[in-house]
Structure formats: structure tokens, C-alpha cells
Design a protein around this motif. Sequence first.
Motif, PDB file in Angstrom:
ATOM      1  N   GLU A 100      -0.500   0.809  -9.079  1.00  0.00           N
ATOM      2  CA  GLU A 100       0.732   0.777  -9.877  1.00  0.00           C
ATOM      3  C   GLU A 100       1.230  -0.666  -9.933  1.00  0.00           C
ATOM      4  O   GLU A 100       1.216  -1.361  -8.915  1.00  0.00           O
ATOM      5  N   VAL A 101       1.640  -1.079 -11.123  1.00  0.00           N
ATOM      6  CA  VAL A 101       2.153  -2.439 -11.289  1.00  0.00           C
ATOM      7  C   VAL A 101       3.572  -2.353 -11.837  1.00  0.00           C
ATOM      8  O   VAL A 101       3.817  -1.693 -12.845  1.00  0.00           O
ATOM      9  N   HIS A 102       4.501  -3.000 -11.146  1.00  0.00           N
ATOM     10  CA  HIS A 102       5.907  -2.997 -11.572  1.00  0.00           C
ATOM     11  C   HIS A 102       6.292  -4.424 -11.945  1.00  0.00           C
ATOM     12  O   HIS A 102       6.258  -5.322 -11.092  1.00  0.00           O
TER      13      HIS A 102
ATOM     14  N   LYS B 131      -5.004   3.031 -18.214  1.00  0.00           N
ATOM     15  CA  LYS B 131      -3.633   3.497 -17.976  1.00  0.00           C
ATOM     16  C   LYS B 131      -3.615   5.020 -17.755  1.00  0.00           C
ATOM     17  O   LYS B 131      -4.291   5.755 -18.463  1.00  0.00           O
ATOM     18  N   ILE B 132      -2.873   5.448 -16.752  1.00  0.00           N
ATOM     19  CA  ILE B 132      -2.731   6.889 -16.505  1.00  0.00           C
ATOM     20  C   ILE B 132      -1.250   7.215 -16.338  1.00  0.00           C
ATOM     21  O   ILE B 132      -0.430   6.332 -16.126  1.00  0.00           O
ATOM     22  N   LYS B 133      -0.953   8.506 -16.428  1.00  0.00           N
ATOM     23  CA  LYS B 133       0.432   8.923 -16.252  1.00  0.00           C
ATOM     24  C   LYS B 133       0.551   9.676 -14.937  1.00  0.00           C
ATOM     25  O   LYS B 133      -0.168  10.657 -14.712  1.00  0.00           O
ATOM     26  N   LEU B 134       1.428   9.208 -14.083  1.00  0.00           N
ATOM     27  CA  LEU B 134       1.639   9.899 -12.809  1.00  0.00           C
ATOM     28  C   LEU B 134       2.876  10.771 -12.922  1.00  0.00           C
ATOM     29  O   LEU B 134       3.916  10.315 -13.387  1.00  0.00           O
ATOM     30  N   GLU B 135       2.720  12.037 -12.503  1.00  0.00           N
ATOM     31  CA  GLU B 135       3.884  12.921 -12.542  1.00  0.00           C
ATOM     32  C   GLU B 135       4.858  12.507 -11.450  1.00  0.00           C
ATOM     33  O   GLU B 135       4.456  12.155 -10.350  1.00  0.00           O
TER      34      GLU B 135
ATOM     35  N   GLN C 279       0.841  -1.206   0.000  1.00  0.00           N
ATOM     36  CA  GLN C 279       0.000   0.000   0.000  1.00  0.00           C
ATOM     37  C   GLN C 279       0.872   1.250   0.000  1.00  0.00           C
ATOM     38  O   GLN C 279       1.994   1.224   0.478  1.00  0.00           O
ATOM     39  N   ALA C 280       0.312   2.329  -0.524  1.00  0.00           N
ATOM     40  CA  ALA C 280       1.036   3.608  -0.540  1.00  0.00           C
ATOM     41  C   ALA C 280       0.068   4.721  -0.171  1.00  0.00           C
ATOM     42  O   ALA C 280      -1.140   4.576  -0.343  1.00  0.00           O
ATOM     43  N   PRO C 281       0.586   5.828   0.348  1.00  0.00           N
ATOM     44  CA  PRO C 281      -0.302   6.963   0.645  1.00  0.00           C
ATOM     45  C   PRO C 281      -0.736   7.696  -0.628  1.00  0.00           C
ATOM     46  O   PRO C 281      -0.339   7.315  -1.732  1.00  0.00           O
ATOM     47  N   CYS C 282      -1.529   8.749  -0.459  1.00  0.00           N
ATOM     48  CA  CYS C 282      -2.033   9.544  -1.588  1.00  0.00           C
ATOM     49  C   CYS C 282      -0.884  10.017  -2.477  1.00  0.00           C
ATOM     50  O   CYS C 282       0.147  10.468  -1.991  1.00  0.00           O
ATOM     51  N   GLN C 283      -1.082   9.912  -3.796  1.00  0.00           N
ATOM     52  CA  GLN C 283      -0.043  10.317  -4.746  1.00  0.00           C
ATOM     53  C   GLN C 283      -0.346  11.671  -5.385  1.00  0.00           C
ATOM     54  O   GLN C 283       0.317  12.086  -6.336  1.00  0.00           O
ATOM     55  N   GLY C 284      -1.404  12.315  -4.904  1.00  0.00           N
ATOM     56  CA  GLY C 284      -1.745  13.636  -5.418  1.00  0.00           C
ATOM     57  C   GLY C 284      -2.562  13.629  -6.694  1.00  0.00           C
ATOM     58  O   GLY C 284      -2.670  14.642  -7.374  1.00  0.00           O
ATOM     59  N   HIS C 285      -3.134  12.501  -7.032  1.00  0.00           N
ATOM     60  CA  HIS C 285      -4.004  12.401  -8.217  1.00  0.00           C
ATOM     61  C   HIS C 285      -5.365  11.857  -7.780  1.00  0.00           C
ATOM     62  O   HIS C 285      -5.837  10.840  -8.282  1.00  0.00           O
ATOM     63  N   CYS C 286      -5.945  12.578  -6.830  1.00  0.00           N
ATOM     64  CA  CYS C 286      -7.158  12.085  -6.170  1.00  0.00           C
ATOM     65  C   CYS C 286      -8.292  11.782  -7.145  1.00  0.00           C
ATOM     66  O   CYS C 286      -9.098  10.884  -6.917  1.00  0.00           O
ATOM     67  N   GLU C 287      -8.366  12.551  -8.236  1.00  0.00           N
ATOM     68  CA  GLU C 287      -9.454  12.356  -9.186  1.00  0.00           C
ATOM     69  C   GLU C 287      -9.361  11.021  -9.922  1.00  0.00           C
ATOM     70  O   GLU C 287     -10.340  10.572 -10.521  1.00  0.00           O
ATOM     71  N   GLU C 288      -8.205  10.402  -9.888  1.00  0.00           N
ATOM     72  CA  GLU C 288      -8.006   9.115 -10.581  1.00  0.00           C
ATOM     73  C   GLU C 288      -8.146   7.916  -9.648  1.00  0.00           C
ATOM     74  O   GLU C 288      -8.013   6.778 -10.080  1.00  0.00           O
TER      75      GLU C 288
ATOM     76  N   TYR D  17      -2.490   2.627 -13.159  1.00  0.00           N
ATOM     77  CA  TYR D  17      -3.876   2.557 -13.608  1.00  0.00           C
ATOM     78  C   TYR D  17      -4.759   3.408 -12.705  1.00  0.00           C
ATOM     79  O   TYR D  17      -4.545   3.446 -11.485  1.00  0.00           O
ATOM     80  N   GLY D  18      -5.756   4.059 -13.296  1.00  0.00           N
ATOM     81  CA  GLY D  18      -6.682   4.878 -12.519  1.00  0.00           C
ATOM     82  C   GLY D  18      -8.088   4.319 -12.551  1.00  0.00           C
ATOM     83  O   GLY D  18      -8.420   3.514 -13.410  1.00  0.00           O
ATOM     84  N   LYS D  19      -8.888   4.756 -11.570  1.00  0.00           N
ATOM     85  CA  LYS D  19     -10.283   4.317 -11.431  1.00  0.00           C
ATOM     86  C   LYS D  19     -10.388   2.791 -11.491  1.00  0.00           C
ATOM     87  O   LYS D  19     -11.134   2.225 -12.303  1.00  0.00           O
TER      88      LYS D  19
END
Lengths: 124, 161
Positions: A82-84, A119-123, A68-77, A93-95
Motif C-alpha cells: 500500500e502506498v499513501h 492496482k487492487i481494491k482492498l475491502e 510492515q503490516a500483518p495479513c490483510q485477508g487478501h492472501c491471493e493477491e 498493489y497486488g502481486k
Amino acid sequence: MAKLSLEELRSLREKEAERLAKRGIHGKDVHVVVCMGTCGIQAGAKVTLNSIVDEVEAHGLGNVIVTQAPCQGHCEEEPIVEVHTPQLGSIAYGKVDAKTAKRIVEEHIIGGKVLEDHKIKLEV
Amino acid sequence: MDEGDLAYEAVTNAIEAGARYIRLSIRKEDGRWYYLVEDDGAGPGSGMDVFAPGFSTKGSGRGRGLSLLKERHPDASLDRRGGLTRLSWTAPEGPVDVSAMAMLFSKAWTVGAGLVIEVAFDGGAFSWCVDDFTHLGALDEGMNMAAMRKLIQSTLSFEKE
């Protein structure tokens, strides 16, 4: 107390190294990270995480670790997953609802194919 | 957000604030669940309204968890006693969220924090700590949350029989 032979010491060291490698998060081939900040939880991240854990268990995927990870600042998604993997690198991936979570395990992790529709792009 | 989400949030707050010891106690009494999250972190500091929307020690965009908890459970309170921060609230009777517990153990193990979860109801009391799952292999083998859920659920189910 009986002395250990050099061979026994080597064997013990290898065994311990193997055990420690298992403990390391990066000792696994596939790392799935579910964002579990307040925004993620509100959007249903707990259901998403449960679904991924269930699918990994159902398919007997011993090389996958889910964290698990905390908020990444893309709350709307949110919920964001994330898959590595060594083959596809890092994909976000979002939503991701329970149904999409199942697809991520089956299509991305097992099938080696990116789910382009989520698929989404995280800054960075 | 359900009760499991709120408990997850409360414990996660403590872990992310750097606590090394966290105890989540869930006790049923007179048809209500009494929740208590106790941790040895620095705490928010005196005089601060931790339940105000947007209050956070973790940067902008944070600070919704505790305000949501207060909104849902107006009796939520936070105090400091003997170097421990204590967050408590009560909730109507409902199922214990086993999956949230497994997620918390996984999270605590990742950062090396000590977590104890206690559940007490109908004359039965159980507790689990991070080491329980490490010894049983559910954490050492790669944070197997499915295995942890089964272990917790089986203990709780045993109580019902």
C-alpha cells in the motif's frame, strides 16, 4: 547552573519538536506499507520489501517511510503493497515482485503515476 | 520460506501477541544454527498444540507460521520457563539473514517493543538492540532499514576479517 534565556528555551523546544516529528510515522510525506503476514512472506514479501528499501535508498528519498503490516485477508493477491501519498491518496498493489516494487518507487512515488496493471481494491 | 523468513515469523508472532521483550538468539555449533526466540508475552496456554495447522490466538485465517516451522524443522519446540515463552529449533548452516533482522527491528520499534538479537559463531558473538539503531539515527530518522542492514552487515563482516 546557568539559566536558559527565553529565546534559548524556545529554540530548544523547536528543536525537540522537529526531532519528535521525525520519529512519527505520519511525519513523512510518503508511507509505504508491505503486508508481511505468513501468506505475504510465502509469496515473497521479504524480497519485495528489500527491493523497495533498496530503491528508496538508491534514489535518496528522505520523505518516504517503509513499514510492515500483518495479513490483510487478501492472501491471493500477496505480496501486497500500500502506498499513501498526499497527491494520490491510498493505493494498494497486488502481486508485487521485486521488479514491480522498483516500478512503484520510480513511477508512483517519484513519477506520481498509478500502476494500473497491479492496482487492487482492498475491502475496508 | 527460508531460515530468515521463519525467524521473522517467530519474532513477529511474539510481537503481535503483545510481548514487550523479545530475544532472538542465533548460535552456530557443530555446523548447525540453534535458534531461540524468547519473549515475555502471555504464551499460548498449556496443553495447546501450537504447531497444529490453523492454531492461532489471532483470529481465523491465521496459524500457518508455526506449523510451517514444524514441518520444516521437526525438532522445533515451545515451552514456558520463568514467565518467558521459549521457541527453539535448529537449522543447517547457512548465511545469517541480515535483511530479516532489520525488518524485525523496524517492526519492534513501531510498536515500542524491546528486541534483542544475538548472533554467536566461530568464537565471535554480537548483539544488537532497538536502542542501538535509535542512537545511531537509523530508527529516529524514519526507520531506515537500508542503514540498519549496513550496520548489522558491517559488524558481521568485521568478524570474518
